[in-house]
Design a protein around this motif. Structure first.
Motif, short mmCIF file in Angstrom:
data_model
loop_
_atom_site.label_atom_id
_atom_site.label_comp_id
_atom_site.label_asym_id
_atom_site.label_seq_id
_atom_site.Cartn_x
_atom_site.Cartn_y
_atom_site.Cartn_z
N GLN A 115 0.80 -1.23 0.00
CA GLN A 115 0.00 0.00 0.00
C GLN A 115 0.83 1.28 0.00
O GLN A 115 0.54 2.21 -0.75
N TYR A 116 1.87 1.35 0.84
CA TYR A 116 2.60 2.62 0.91
C TYR A 116 3.38 2.88 -0.39
O TYR A 116 3.54 4.02 -0.80
N VAL A 119 0.79 4.10 -2.96
CA VAL A 119 0.39 5.49 -2.70
C VAL A 119 1.45 6.45 -3.22
O VAL A 119 1.13 7.47 -3.83
N THR A 135 0.41 5.99 5.19
CA THR A 135 -0.10 4.68 4.77
C THR A 135 0.79 3.56 5.26
O THR A 135 0.31 2.51 5.70
N SER A 425 -5.53 1.92 5.11
CA SER A 425 -4.47 1.85 4.08
C SER A 425 -5.04 1.40 2.74
O SER A 425 -4.65 1.91 1.68
#
Length: 544
Positions: A115-116, A119, A135, A425
């Motif tokens: 997720q991070y 993003v 996130t 997230s």
């Protein structure tokens, strides 16, 4: 990996450059290596997992039919039998939409960061670093809480098993903490000493997961007295005293949500599975479908065999499903075996929780997102495992278990981060993907051997984002947008109601403090970012 990276951003605040190169005739290994190189990452973990072993891993970590048994009390009190049935269907559809969207992202960028990283890849340049950092913290906190929840639920199920066999047993919370630690100990042994055979273990666990379902379902349905269809499909319960039954229904959906949680585990194991851009999305979608079918069948069976709701809820074992098993088979030994199957699969799930949590911690640390990143990002050269991150995950879980000795309510509030953190997230990444869809910022390659190069500058320079390209798994056109939108709407509803208490007039003991726990994690990450982390966290870093 020793944590010493070339500090170059993959995603900077510059405008995009567009470059892509053709690579044909690749093997799965070459394609995986080149996918990571495209993302600016070295291949340092061993790709021991294939599709079937990762499917076993994903099914094990979701443990949907087992989770329905363990956690259906919340839905029984707020919603009742009918609420559980229709809530399950809504959650199943919502989960499919959410993870269809995440599967598209995993196919585009199969990295343990998940997720991070996405993003940072999708967000507007001005907000890229900050949103990616927040996130990352939400995901790390969510998975650390997930690992702790596995140990807690498994340990307390064993306590319930003891109560079933020895009714005079004096139920103590510290006993549950010791059993919690024993479960975590098994998980750390498998994740370190037995890691080489973990894929084989997960394949075996998949078989146990399916056979265990039938081993419980058959005697339950055959031997238990059955209620009527009207009792199962039309009886709603508003045990929380809410203004409407509909409101009570939404408050009680969290048990069903938890039973479907964790499908993103395959994402965080992306750097250890062959042909990740294909097998990660495939294992996620198949596991949700398979676990959904098994979970729904088990839920319907248990509700038909429920018996007296008040007696089941007041069981001294702490878990209504144990009382249901005992009443169904009218045999202490038979019920004990059925409960033991659930407890065994709880241990198996905790093994996967620790593996996934440690990979997420390691990934965020290698991009300087966590304190002590130099140590957390290390990979043991001989075993190719992130040993320090594994041990850190285990230590955090064991420390959290101490909270249970003082208050199981406080502990449950801490592990509520499992839903709040992970769903937040997912939501951030999904909203940004929708933004990119609607602005036509993502192109479709002519073939899936096309390698969209994300890093085009020389080492030491700041790299900029290239044209985003769909991976092999993609839901095109209006259907993709619709799935994306439904998933976002579903997550907003779930996050909102996950903060509600179980009753309209909660006491200090029954109040849901998860909003404070989630708020603390967000506040800490924001303060830490502006106080220190913004000087070291530049987003995902280029390693090659």
């Amino acid at each position: 990996m020793n944590g010493h990276h070339q500090e170059m951003q993959i995603f900077s605040d510059k405008s995009p450059e567009h470059t892509q190169i053709e690579i044909e005739g690749q093997s799965s290994y070459d394609r995986d290596r080149d996918d990571l190189a495209r993302l600016g990452k070295k291949q340092v973990l061993k790709r021991n997992f294939g599709f079937m072993s990762m499917l076993g891993f994903s099914c094990t970590i979701m443990v949907t039919w087992e989770g329905i048994l363990v956690l259906f009390l919340a839905g029984l009190q707020n919603g009742g039998p009918a609420g559980l049935i229709y809530g399950f269907i809504i959650v199943w559809i919502g989960t499919l939409c959410v993870f269809t969207t995440l599967a598209e992202l995993a196919s585009m960028a199969p990295t343990a960061g998940g997720q991070y990283y996405w993003v940072a890849m999708l967000a507007p340049p001005a907000y890229r670093r900050f949103l990616s950092y927040i996130t990352g913290w939400l995901t790390v906190a969510g998975w650390q809480a997930f690992a702790a929840s596995g140990g807690y639920l498994t340990g307390t199920i064993f306590q319930g098993l003891i109560v079933l066999n020895k009714p005079d047993y004096n139920f103590q919370r510290w006993h549950g903490t010791l059993l919690f630690w024993a479960t975590i100990l098994v998980a750390v042994i498998v994740n370190t000493l037995l890691l080489k055979i973990l894929p084989k273990i997960e394949s075996i666990i998949l078989i146990i997961h399916v056979l265990g379902f039938f081993g419980i379902m058959i005697p339950l349905v055959y031997m238990a007295p059955h209620g009527s269809a009207a009792d199962v499909f039309t009886v709603f319960v508003n045990g929380g005293g809410w203004q409407t039954t509909g409101l009570s229904f939404f408050v009680g959906m969290t048990g069903n949500v938890f039973a479907f949680l964790g499908a993103d585990a395959a994402i965080h194991m992306s750097e250890e599975i062959a042909n990740a851009s294909v097998n990660v999305p495939r294992s996620m979608m198949v596991s949700i479908m398979l676990n959904g079918v098994l979970g729904f069948a088990m839920l319907v069976a248990v509700l038909f065999c429920l018996g007296n709701i008040e007696d089941v809820i007041q069981t001294p074992t702490g878990y209504p499903f144990i009382a249901i098993f005992s009443n169904a088979v009218q045999s202490q030994g038979g019920a004990a075996v059925m409960v033991a199957v659930v407890a065994l699969l709880g241990i198996c799930a905790t093994i996967a929780f620790v593996a996934t949590s440690s990979r997420m911690t390691w990934s965020f640390a290698r991009d300087h997102g966590l304190p002590f990143w130099r140590y957390l990002s290390k990979v043991e050269p001989h075993s190719s495992i992130p040993l320090i991150s594994i041990l850190t995950t285990v230590i955090i879980s064991c420390l959290l278990a101490l909270i249970n000795i003082g208050s199981s309510i406080a502990f449950n509030d801490v592990i509520s981060l499992t839903i709040n953190g992970l769903y937040a997230s997912y939501l951030i990444a999904s909203v940004l993907l929708l933004y990119r869809r609607l602005t036509n910022s993502i192109t479709t390659p002519t073939t899936y051997e096309t390698n969209p190069k994300l890093v085009t500058e020389a080492p030491g320079q700041v790299a900029s984002t290239i044209n985003l390209t769909w991976g092999p798994f993609h839901v095109p056109g209006v259907l993709g947008v619709a799935v994306n939108v439904v998933g976002i709407a579903y997550m907003v509803v779930i996050i909102f109601f996950s903060f509600w208490p179980p009753t309209v007039d909660p006491t200090a003991k029954t109040m849901n403090y998860s909003v404070l726990v989630t708020g603390f994690v967000l506040l800490f990450s924001v303060v830490y970012y502006f106080a220190y982390a913004r000087r070291v966290y530049k987003g995902p870093l280029v390693e090659i």
